[in-house]
Design an enzyme around this catalytic site. Sequence first.
Site, PDB file in Angstrom:
ATOM      1  N   CYS A  54       7.748   4.583  -2.143  1.00 56.54           N
ATOM      2  CA  CYS A  54       7.485   6.046  -1.989  1.00 56.54           C
ATOM      3  C   CYS A  54       8.820   6.540  -2.360  1.00 56.54           C
ATOM      4  CB  CYS A  54       7.089   5.915  -0.533  1.00 56.54           C
ATOM      5  SG  CYS A  54       7.101   7.894   0.218  1.00 56.54           S
ATOM      6  N   ASP A  61       4.922   0.551  -1.652  1.00 52.60           N
ATOM      7  CA  ASP A  61       3.409   0.851  -1.973  1.00 52.60           C
ATOM      8  C   ASP A  61       2.830  -0.374  -2.663  1.00 52.60           C
ATOM      9  OD1 ASP A  61       3.160   3.591  -0.621  1.00 52.60           O
ATOM     10  OD2 ASP A  61       4.173   4.357  -2.443  1.00 52.60           O
TER      11      ASP A  61
END
Length: 159
Positions: A54, A61
Amino acid sequence: MRTEQELKGITLLGDHHNTYPDQYAPERLEAFVNLHPENEYLVTLDCPEFTSLCPKTGQPDFGHIIISYIPRKLMVESKSLKMYLFSFRNHGDFHEDCINIIMNDLVKLMDPKYIEVIGYFAPRGGISIYPFANYADKEHEAFKQQRLAQMFGQFAERK
């Protein structure tokens, strides 16, 4: 069997001493000659373990990336693609950015007739994100629009 000349630009495949990039590395992508450019055919590559960061929080992620393309003269070598996708591990970008970056880098590498990149990202904060990006040459523009419309329908049906 392919000749040494045809394999000249392939440096990662068969090299057992590869180092994995720790930063975004589009230069890791390698291509080889399509021996069947007269055929209209589809190549699909599936990466179920894609990771990136992120850009705001730096937290990981996790996504599933599917790349499909109709080759022209060049094709992406799969080990180089694996190492390239691995280079996103410490790269901070939004899911939508990652998918578009991957597509643009592959268009630049191969100049395919058509390509699409789909990301199925795991939920974060209770929301899953499924970005889709596609590109087509002039002859495949109608197909590009058709696939985009199909993806709208597909994601709407996942409810």
